[in-house]
Design an enzyme around this catalytic site. Sequence first.
Site, PDB file in Angstrom:
ATOM      1  N   GLY A 137       0.812  -1.204   0.000  1.00  0.00           N
ATOM      2  CA  GLY A 137       0.000   0.000   0.000  1.00  0.00           C
ATOM      3  C   GLY A 137       0.848   1.258   0.000  1.00  0.00           C
ATOM      4  CB  CYS A 138       0.341   4.468   1.767  1.00  0.00           C
ATOM      5  SG  CYS A 138      -1.320   4.824   1.139  1.00  0.00           S
ATOM      6  CB  ALA A 139       4.263   1.135   3.783  1.00  0.00           C
TER       7      ALA A 139
END
Length: 367
Positions: A137-139
Amino acid sequence: MATLCRPAISVPEHVITLEQTLDLARRLHTGHPQLDLALRLIANTGVRTRHLVQPIEATLEHPGLTERNALYESEAKARVPETVRRALNHARLGPEEIDMIVYVSCTGFMMPSLTSWLINTMGFRPQTRQLPIAQLGCAAGGAAVNRAHDFCTAYPQANVLIVSCEFCSLCYQPTDLAVGNLLSNGLFGDAIAAAVVRGQGGRGVQLEHNGSHLVPGTEDWISYEVRDTGFHFMLDKRVPGTMAQLAPAMRDMTALRDWDISGLAFYIVHAGGPRILDDLCTHLQLPAAVFRYSRATLTERGNIASAVVFDALDRFFADGGAEHASRGLIAGFGPGITAEVTLGSWADRRGDEARTAPRELVESTPG
């Protein structure tokens, strides 16, 4: 040491404003028992504009997962190459000088990865390593930097291209009326980012240390449910408070290098929302201004998932960077709940050295 060079960013041409988003929510969800709450949450995101790969009328339709994923692939192939070329130009390298491509995305699926298509169509060597990252995801933006750093540590003459392609609007689910999903409809935007990590030379962030931290017991706080209609974004109301657990881990990570996290020269972080940044300021005893690049990304483009850290980093470059050798931090937060953190120093080398190592050393000999 490896250096993260200036990223290249591109956003689609279709724009939706906060006012349009709120008007759509009122029109589409009239009678929803928690509409007022959803409207307040959207208004408080700090997002003022977002870019979409389709006009809003098409975005609101759901033709099915097959057609959406085909659109993801066609839009990626149409838009990624130009961004990659600019990133290579920033690093003063050609595609034949790249040893690995890290491709990150959580908004569509391809197998083989887009890395194969890039190698076949853009002049990268057949020996180029491929590392697709699809489930962070955003990581994943922070993870991509860290994996590139690891590779360049093992192969000091190597260069790595990072590509982030996030078309969050293709995950819109018109029948999912949970408040968390309504919030995501007003938060996420579309963007492409690319950046090069040079094993030697280059101007940018000289990478010195990286690490990861997962908050135990939080794996279902940010997630996708994969259904017949595609990816359904799930967001737990406890997510905004996670900096209370992650900030101490980040402080400990910098302390291992005898760095004071509250006294760095620059901070480039993924901004899931203003609450995350505000809490980081509180827990790390930092003034709000240190996150001005992340806040600008959030305001102008929304949460563009793994591309956030690169967009914020590009703004830092545009602002002149920092004094040579001054220390800073790059961090991405995402599902897990996971933090991917990079520590580095600003390297203001205006002249980029040409690669001098024989190619076979890069291809076969670690260390």
